[in-house]
Design a protein around this motif. Structure first.
Motif, PDB file in Angstrom:
ATOM      1  N   LEU B 561       0.841  -1.195   0.000  1.00  0.00           N
ATOM      2  CA  LEU B 561       0.000   0.000   0.000  1.00  0.00           C
ATOM      3  C   LEU B 561       0.879   1.249   0.000  1.00  0.00           C
ATOM      4  O   LEU B 561       0.577   2.238  -0.676  1.00  0.00           O
ATOM      5  CB  LEU B 561      -0.936   0.029   1.214  1.00  0.00           C
ATOM      6  N   ARG B 562       1.969   1.185   0.748  1.00  0.00           N
ATOM      7  CA  ARG B 562       2.903   2.321   0.783  1.00  0.00           C
ATOM      8  C   ARG B 562       3.434   2.598  -0.630  1.00  0.00           C
ATOM      9  O   ARG B 562       3.527   3.753  -1.051  1.00  0.00           O
ATOM     10  CB  ARG B 562       4.045   1.979   1.745  1.00  0.00           C
ATOM     11  N   THR B 563       3.734   1.536  -1.355  1.00  0.00           N
ATOM     12  CA  THR B 563       4.201   1.699  -2.738  1.00  0.00           C
ATOM     13  C   THR B 563       3.122   2.373  -3.592  1.00  0.00           C
ATOM     14  O   THR B 563       3.414   3.284  -4.377  1.00  0.00           O
ATOM     15  CB  THR B 563       4.555   0.322  -3.341  1.00  0.00           C
ATOM     16  N   LEU B 564       1.887   1.915  -3.423  1.00  0.00           N
ATOM     17  CA  LEU B 564       0.780   2.521  -4.183  1.00  0.00           C
ATOM     18  C   LEU B 564       0.642   4.004  -3.840  1.00  0.00           C
ATOM     19  O   LEU B 564       0.411   4.832  -4.723  1.00  0.00           O
ATOM     20  CB  LEU B 564      -0.535   1.817  -3.846  1.00  0.00           C
ATOM     21  N   LEU B 565       0.784   4.319  -2.559  1.00  0.00           N
ATOM     22  CA  LEU B 565       0.661   5.718  -2.132  1.00  0.00           C
ATOM     23  C   LEU B 565       1.780   6.567  -2.735  1.00  0.00           C
ATOM     24  O   LEU B 565       1.542   7.664  -3.255  1.00  0.00           O
ATOM     25  CB  LEU B 565       0.711   5.817  -0.604  1.00  0.00           C
ATOM     26  N   MET B 566       3.008   6.038  -2.690  1.00  0.00           N
ATOM     27  CA  MET B 566       4.150   6.752  -3.273  1.00  0.00           C
ATOM     28  C   MET B 566       3.923   6.990  -4.751  1.00  0.00           C
ATOM     29  O   MET B 566       4.131   8.079  -5.284  1.00  0.00           O
ATOM     30  CB  MET B 566       5.436   5.916  -3.116  1.00  0.00           C
ATOM     31  N   ASN B 567       3.458   5.952  -5.411  1.00  0.00           N
ATOM     32  CA  ASN B 567       3.338   5.972  -6.862  1.00  0.00           C
ATOM     33  C   ASN B 567       2.199   6.853  -7.345  1.00  0.00           C
ATOM     34  O   ASN B 567       2.356   7.615  -8.295  1.00  0.00           O
ATOM     35  CB  ASN B 567       3.127   4.528  -7.348  1.00  0.00           C
ATOM     36  N   GLU B 568       1.066   6.739  -6.678  1.00  0.00           N
ATOM     37  CA  GLU B 568      -0.126   7.430  -7.177  1.00  0.00           C
ATOM     38  C   GLU B 568      -0.247   8.847  -6.640  1.00  0.00           C
ATOM     39  O   GLU B 568      -0.876   9.691  -7.261  1.00  0.00           O
ATOM     40  CB  GLU B 568      -1.387   6.633  -6.797  1.00  0.00           C
ATOM     41  N   GLU B 569       0.326   9.096  -5.452  1.00  0.00           N
ATOM     42  CA  GLU B 569       0.166  10.414  -4.841  1.00  0.00           C
ATOM     43  C   GLU B 569       1.483  11.180  -4.802  1.00  0.00           C
ATOM     44  O   GLU B 569       1.557  12.255  -4.200  1.00  0.00           O
ATOM     45  CB  GLU B 569      -0.395  10.277  -3.421  1.00  0.00           C
ATOM     46  N   SER B 570       2.527  10.631  -5.402  1.00  0.00           N
ATOM     47  CA  SER B 570       3.847  11.274  -5.435  1.00  0.00           C
ATOM     48  C   SER B 570       4.292  11.726  -4.045  1.00  0.00           C
ATOM     49  O   SER B 570       4.654  12.881  -3.828  1.00  0.00           O
ATOM     50  CB  SER B 570       3.832  12.474  -6.388  1.00  0.00           C
ATOM     51  N   ILE B 571       4.246  10.795  -3.103  1.00  0.00           N
ATOM     52  CA  ILE B 571       4.616  11.134  -1.728  1.00  0.00           C
ATOM     53  C   ILE B 571       6.060  10.711  -1.454  1.00  0.00           C
ATOM     54  O   ILE B 571       6.494   9.648  -1.888  1.00  0.00           O
ATOM     55  CB  ILE B 571       3.635  10.459  -0.747  1.00  0.00           C
ATOM     56  N   ASP B 572       6.787  11.561  -0.732  1.00  0.00           N
ATOM     57  CA  ASP B 572       8.175  11.287  -0.370  1.00  0.00           C
ATOM     58  C   ASP B 572       8.236  10.003   0.462  1.00  0.00           C
ATOM     59  O   ASP B 572       7.648   9.938   1.545  1.00  0.00           O
ATOM     60  CB  ASP B 572       8.704  12.487   0.432  1.00  0.00           C
ATOM     61  N   PRO B 573       8.954   8.989  -0.011  1.00  0.00           N
ATOM     62  CA  PRO B 573       9.008   7.718   0.724  1.00  0.00           C
ATOM     63  C   PRO B 573       9.502   7.895   2.158  1.00  0.00           C
ATOM     64  O   PRO B 573       9.080   7.164   3.052  1.00  0.00           O
ATOM     65  CB  PRO B 573       9.996   6.878  -0.079  1.00  0.00           C
ATOM     66  N   ALA B 574      10.386   8.870   2.380  1.00  0.00           N
ATOM     67  CA  ALA B 574      10.956   9.041   3.721  1.00  0.00           C
ATOM     68  C   ALA B 574       9.880   9.384   4.747  1.00  0.00           C
ATOM     69  O   ALA B 574      10.050   9.186   5.943  1.00  0.00           O
ATOM     70  CB  ALA B 574      12.012  10.143   3.690  1.00  0.00           C
ATOM     71  N   LYS B 575       8.774   9.893   4.269  1.00  0.00           N
ATOM     72  CA  LYS B 575       7.713  10.313   5.184  1.00  0.00           C
ATOM     73  C   LYS B 575       6.840   9.150   5.656  1.00  0.00           C
ATOM     74  O   LYS B 575       6.125   9.274   6.645  1.00  0.00           O
ATOM     75  CB  LYS B 575       6.852  11.336   4.433  1.00  0.00           C
ATOM     76  N   MET B 576       6.904   8.061   4.920  1.00  0.00           N
ATOM     77  CA  MET B 576       6.015   6.940   5.246  1.00  0.00           C
ATOM     78  C   MET B 576       6.808   5.761   5.796  1.00  0.00           C
ATOM     79  O   MET B 576       7.673   5.211   5.116  1.00  0.00           O
ATOM     80  CB  MET B 576       5.229   6.521   4.004  1.00  0.00           C
ATOM     81  N   ILE B 577       6.492   5.387   7.023  1.00  0.00           N
ATOM     82  CA  ILE B 577       7.236   4.321   7.693  1.00  0.00           C
ATOM     83  C   ILE B 577       6.416   3.035   7.648  1.00  0.00           C
ATOM     84  O   ILE B 577       5.287   2.986   8.132  1.00  0.00           O
ATOM     85  CB  ILE B 577       7.521   4.712   9.162  1.00  0.00           C
ATOM     86  N   ALA B 578       7.021   2.026   7.061  1.00  0.00           N
ATOM     87  CA  ALA B 578       6.305   0.755   6.899  1.00  0.00           C
ATOM     88  C   ALA B 578       6.309  -0.027   8.203  1.00  0.00           C
ATOM     89  O   ALA B 578       7.345  -0.184   8.845  1.00  0.00           O
ATOM     90  CB  ALA B 578       6.963  -0.064   5.797  1.00  0.00           C
ATOM     91  N   VAL B 579       5.137  -0.510   8.588  1.00  0.00           N
ATOM     92  CA  VAL B 579       5.015  -1.446   9.719  1.00  0.00           C
ATOM     93  C   VAL B 579       4.419  -2.719   9.121  1.00  0.00           C
ATOM     94  O   VAL B 579       3.272  -2.728   8.684  1.00  0.00           O
ATOM     95  CB  VAL B 579       4.109  -0.877  10.824  1.00  0.00           C
ATOM     96  N   LEU B 580       5.235  -3.770   9.088  1.00  0.00           N
ATOM     97  CA  LEU B 580       4.874  -4.928   8.275  1.00  0.00           C
ATOM     98  C   LEU B 580       4.820  -6.216   9.083  1.00  0.00           C
ATOM     99  O   LEU B 580       5.742  -6.526   9.825  1.00  0.00           O
ATOM    100  CB  LEU B 580       5.885  -5.087   7.141  1.00  0.00           C
ATOM    101  N   HIS B 581       3.762  -6.952   8.895  1.00  0.00           N
ATOM    102  CA  HIS B 581       3.584  -8.233   9.566  1.00  0.00           C
ATOM    103  C   HIS B 581       3.187  -9.228   8.480  1.00  0.00           C
ATOM    104  O   HIS B 581       2.158  -9.054   7.833  1.00  0.00           O
ATOM    105  CB  HIS B 581       2.473  -8.091  10.615  1.00  0.00           C
ATOM    106  N   TYR B 582       3.996 -10.257   8.278  1.00  0.00           N
ATOM    107  CA  TYR B 582       3.678 -11.129   7.131  1.00  0.00           C
ATOM    108  C   TYR B 582       4.066 -12.580   7.360  1.00  0.00           C
ATOM    109  O   TYR B 582       4.432 -13.287   6.421  1.00  0.00           O
ATOM    110  CB  TYR B 582       4.324 -10.576   5.852  1.00  0.00           C
ATOM    111  N   ASP B 583       3.975 -13.050   8.609  1.00  0.00           N
ATOM    112  CA  ASP B 583       4.340 -14.454   8.862  1.00  0.00           C
ATOM    113  C   ASP B 583       3.180 -15.411   8.603  1.00  0.00           C
ATOM    114  O   ASP B 583       3.280 -16.594   8.887  1.00  0.00           O
ATOM    115  CB  ASP B 583       4.886 -14.623  10.284  1.00  0.00           C
ATOM    116  N   GLY B 584       2.075 -14.889   8.105  1.00  0.00           N
ATOM    117  CA  GLY B 584       0.949 -15.759   7.777  1.00  0.00           C
ATOM    118  C   GLY B 584      -0.120 -15.786   8.858  1.00  0.00           C
ATOM    119  O   GLY B 584      -1.234 -16.214   8.613  1.00  0.00           O
ATOM    120  N   THR B 585       0.233 -15.348  10.071  1.00  0.00           N
ATOM    121  CA  THR B 585      -0.782 -15.242  11.121  1.00  0.00           C
ATOM    122  C   THR B 585      -1.374 -13.833  11.061  1.00  0.00           C
ATOM    123  O   THR B 585      -0.719 -12.903  10.594  1.00  0.00           O
ATOM    124  CB  THR B 585      -0.166 -15.479  12.516  1.00  0.00           C
TER     125      THR B 585
END
Lengths: 351, 613
Positions: B561-585
């Motif tokens: 989603l962060r990528t989509l936001l960067m791409n579609e809204e031209s937002i500075d990546p440094a401003k958006m901090i990813a919090v990611l959980h992806y172990d399947g649970t």
């Protein structure tokens, strides 16, 4: 040359059919295929068949995949909606269209690359599902639009224009259609209008999955000595099973036929297929003997043409699904939305 | 030994079972009985890609406060699977409880000394009571349910009510189940200290909420949304969506006179055929959908480009699972966002709806069909396994009795007669959305060729550059229009003025709400925005602009989603901090809280840190 519109002027004395249309009303745009292409003869046969049956053109939906054959729906039935879909996927798009509106007539046009290679699976499953359609494969044994590669229907040992010899076994789509449960299977030759037009008429009136494999020589890449899909080769090896006349709704059409060898097959919609049999022992309503006959003639080096198999009482997909008689795309809110009371009951059951 | 955990209506019980042992039914009764006592629960199945024999878990979070996300940690383990014993025991919180079948003695080394161990000879009890092996197995589950009801002080009437409801129509099975329940309950009361520190107490916190899985809700949404054609291919975790559609159609969509169906469902030969049928049906005027998961979306790519370019109103439910490839087919993720948003070759963009729970699955499931017709383009409803295959306690389904299907810009025969020079791809209204007409509408007018090849405004084939660009620009205008008709994001303001914000979506919502409260209690104040659709509403860019930093919480590795936001809204990546959980649970409140608290405090101390020499 589709940008060149065909003149709309008709000769005032052109014959009309029972819905008051002339043959010209069934035409489409000018073909952009090579001069002499077998596919154009098939388009002409489709036009003639629809005119003969007096089908209002807008009640037909014509669908195709990708390739030379799949371009042809532009060249007939200009008043009908068309869908030029994705390579090898016409059968699924047609199936969906048929599910949405069972009242239209569905005509699928495909090629040997489209149906025997990339779309072999979709071809197979649309046959076994009993989609009510006419499925025509314009079979030239070659990839025309990409300039001359072998297709899966190219005969083993046939020679390409550039000299390559095909080592793979060919797929006989008609034989496979019989095996998979298609309820109408025929084969013809684009250069044999007398045989092809009645077959298309019969297929269009058939209320189930109707398949016609039409051998259609490619003048650019597959009409040379060594090709088994050339005009000369097919004319020399054509082994017609029967001659077909079709009488829609038991109309009293008198036809001339050889006495003795005549079979009448009445289809579910009341149309009568009158077959003048050329071959002893071929019963077109017997699936097993139809398979046997194709194999036997193939072993003798002959291409069986004509009506190979027909089930006069087919079950089409909508019947096996048990859907309402009205087209699904015509149902409105009151028929589709169960409403708030039903929803309250669902909510109550989830507490 | 730490103090045993003491809690009322706020704890986590996890059942460790063997797949195919009949435990699911008993565990479901446990969950529903607690709801019956008016106490909210969040339950989750954790299951293998297997029918029989592999480990499976069922987690029930009891939360009078109404927290519906996973909390993390286990307060009581019902350990019924020797295969997973060690890891199950290890997962129990210090001071927690272990319930197990004590028929066979276990070495002391197999236990922990910081938990309370509760043994119950389940096999012995059932072997004495039943001679049939199948009955022994099935009733063992009900016997442990009986024992748990005593240990946790459950109202036995609530359990009995749920048993009776479960066997509605098979009433003769009820007394035998009551007997097994009582067998376990009385054994526990006679031999164990009842209750333990974890107890249930009747409350009135469930209200009129319903308990349902997202796939069933979305299937019902498709019924209410007027879908008549469903073409699908079985794939976990989406299968139960198509099955729910069929179940509800059987009940709600048959002609009362004739019994004929006002719907058609085809199980296709593969996902390519599924989407092909959907496109064919939608082209021909039916409302059509497919249900699939990530691998299915991959297979549908070519067709999705056709549907985008030929402007066909298709609906796709993507119940996401852990990828790539076969990945973890029975584990949850939000990892198809990019492959759905930009599905197919060439320049494409697709509309996505992002429901947070089954209630919204129903609403969006119905809305998707209006949006598809309105925008004449594929609409993706992005569920995930956590929402799709678990029962969630959520708001009841709601429907406006005056609502009618919005079929969008469709010309009938009269419309075609009235239209001046109809052209399928003309932008008459300036919103990028052209007018369409269905096959068979008019004897002379409106017929055109639908194709994936470039065409002009009159739908005539062309490979000229200018009409191609004209058409592609119109498709962009249409996408702009979509921003104003898709569900708006929902803002939740912090109690105090916040410099930082957090963006989240989908099934993360439940855990996020709880994490926000917990962070607030720690003094970390965040404004929160729940995104409900793509393309992004203007509110999204405004929200990001209004904050120094924005945490983007999602359940995938690559911060899609962060990528989509960067791409579609031209937002500075440094401003958006990813919090990611992806172990399947499913993501937990504890995880979000820790991840954000870490980064928030790290940022706070940064200016005061001395430069390292």
């Amino acid at each position: 040359m589709t940008f060149l519109p065909k003149p709309k002027l008709h000769h005032p004395k052109l014959p009309t059919n029972t819905v008051g249309l002339t043959r010209r009303d069934y035409e489409g745009a000018i073909s952009t295929l090579c001069a002499g292409c077998g596919h154009d003869s098939i388009s002409a046969a489709i036009i003639q068949a629809c005119f003969n049956l007096a089908i209002p053109p807008h009640r037909i939906a014509k669908l195709s995949g990708i390739g030379c054959s799949s371009k042809t729906p532009t060249y007939f039935l200009g008043a009908a909606h068309g869908f030029n879909s994705v390579h090898g996927r016409m059968p699924s798009v047609l199936t969906g269209a048929y599910l949405a509106n069972r009242d239209l007539i569905y005509l699928g046009v495909s090629g040997d690359g489209d149906s025997a290679s990339i779309g072999f699976g979709q071809f197979a499953h649309s046959m076994r599902r009993g989609v009510n359609m006419t499925y025509i494969v314009e079979n030239n044994g070659v990839y025309g639009l990409t300039k001359g590669q072998f297709s899966a229907t190219s005969d083993k040992g046939s020679v390409a224009k550039k000299g390559a010899v095909n080592a793979d076994q060919p797929i006989d789509l008609a034989a496979i259609a019989v095996q998979l449960g298609a309820t109408f299977v025929a084969r013809s030759f684009s250069g044999d209008k007398e045989q092809l037009v009645p077959l298309i008429e019969a297929a269009l009136t058939h209320q189930g999955a109707a398949f016609i494999d039409v051998l259609s020589p490619c003048v650019a890449f597959n009409n040379h000595a060594g090709s088994t899909k050339s005009y000369d080769f097919i004319r020399e090896h054509n082994d017609a099973l029967n001659k077909l006349d079709i009488m829609v709704n038991r109309d009293a059409i008198t036809v001339s036929y050889a006495p003795g060898e005549v079979t009448d097959v009445m289809q579910h919609d009341g149309s009568v297929l009158r077959l003048r049999k050329l071959h002893e022992g071929h019963d077109p309503t017997d699936r097993a003997s139809a398979m046997h006959h194709i194999m036997e003639r193939k072993a003798a080096g002959e291409i069986v043409t004509g009506l190979i198999y027909v089930d006069p009482e087919p079950t089409a997909l909508h019947e096996s699904l048990g859907t309402v008689a009205a087209p699904l795309n015509a149902l409105g809110d009151s028929e589709l939305c169960p409403g708030v009371d039903a929803l309250a009951k669902v909510n109550a059951s989830l507490r | 030994m730490p103090q045993p955990l003491i809690a009322t209506n706020d704890f986590v019980v996890k059942f460790a079972n063997v797949n195919g042992s009949g435990s699911a039914s008993a565990n479901g009764l446990f969950a529903k009985s607690i709801l019956r006592m008016g106490v909210p629960i969040a339950s989750r199945n954790i299951f293998p890609s297997n029918i029989q024999g592999l480990p499976t878990w069922f987690e029930v979070r009891v939360s009078e406060a109404g927290h519906m996300g996973r909390r993390g940690g286990v307060d009581m383990m019902v350990a019924m699977n020797p295969q997973t014993w060690d890891r199950d025991i290890a997962e129990i919180e210090a001071g927690g409880y272990l319930f197990y079948d004590s028929t066979r003695p276990m070495p002391k080394s197999k236990f922990r000394d910081d938990i309370t161990i509760i043994g119950c000879p389940l096999t012995e009890i059932t072997n004495a009571a039943y001679s049939d092996p199948r009955q022994r197995q099935l009733f063992k589950n009900i016997v442990y349910l009986g024992a748990l009801s005593a240990l946790l002080d459950m109202e036995v009437e609530a359990v009995q009510h749920c048993i009776a409801a479960q066997f509605k129509g098979k009433e003769k099975l009820v007394p035998a189940n009551y007997a097994a329940l009582e067998m376990g309950r009385s054994w526990a009361q006679a031999n164990l200290q009842c209750p333990i520190g974890l107890t249930l107490k009747r409350a009135d916190k469930v209200g009129d909420r319903i308990f349902v899985e997202g796939n069933a809700a979305a299937g019902l949404g498709a019924v209410y949304g007027g879908a008549t054609v469903c073409a699908w291919y079985p794939i976990t975790p989406s299968t139960s969506l198509a099955e729910a559609f069929e179940k509800y159609c059987t009940r709600l969509r048959k002609d009362p006179e004739t019994g004929e169906k006002r719907y058609a469902i085809v199980q296709a030969e593969d996902e390519l055929a599924s989407i092909g049928m959907v496109i064919g049906a939608a082209w021909n005027g039916a409302r059509a959908f497919t249900a699939t998961s990530g691998p299915g979306i991959s297979l549908m790519q070519e067709f999705l480009g056709l549907a985008y370019f030929a402007e066909i109103p298709a609906v796709l439910f993507d119940v996401q699972r852990a990828g790539p490839s076969t990945g973890m087919p029975t584990r949850t993720q939000q990892s198809d966002l990019l492959s759905a948003a930009y599905a197919s070759h060439g320049d494409t963009k697709h509309v996505m709806l992002l429901p947070e729970d089954p209630s919204e699955c129903f609403t969006f499931g119905a809305d998707a069909f209006d949006l598809a017709d309105r925008l004449q383009t594929p609409i993706f409803v992005m569920l995930d396994l956590d929402i799709g295959m678990n029962d969630w306690l959520c708001e009841p389904f709601a429907w406006d009795p005056n609502r009618r299907m919005d079929r969008g810009k469709v010309l009938d025969a009269a419309g075609l007669d009235a239209a001046q020079n109809f052209g399928r791809y003309q932008d008459i209204d300036g919103d990028g959305i052209p007018y369409r007409t269905w096959p068979g509408t008019h004897p002379e007018k409106g017929a055109f060729f639908t194709r994936g090849t470039s065409r002009d405004r009159q739908a005539r084939y062309t490979e000229e550059g200018a009409p191609y660009v004209d058409n592609m620009q119109r498709l962009l205008r249409k996408f702009e229009t979509a921003k104003s008709v898709v569900p708006r994001p929902i803002m939740r303001a912090a109690k105090e003025k916040a410099r930082d914000g957090v963006i989240y979506y989908g099934s993360t919502s439940a855990a996020m709400k709880e994490a926000l409260s917990a962070l607030e209690a720690e003094g970390v104040h965040l404004d929160a925005l729940r995104i409900r659709a793509f393309p992004f509403h203007q509110d999204v860019a405004d929200f990001i602009a209004a904050h120094d930093r924005v945490f983007v919480v999602e359940q995938n590795r690559d911060a899609q989603l962060r990528t989509l936001l960067m791409n579609e809204e031209s937002i500075d990546p440094a401003k958006m901090i990813a919090v990611l959980h992806y172990d399947g649970t499913p993501i937990t409140a504890r995880f979000i809280q820790a991840a954000i608290a870490d980064r928030a405090s790290a940022a706070n101390v940064l200016p005061f840190r001395k430069a390292t020499p």
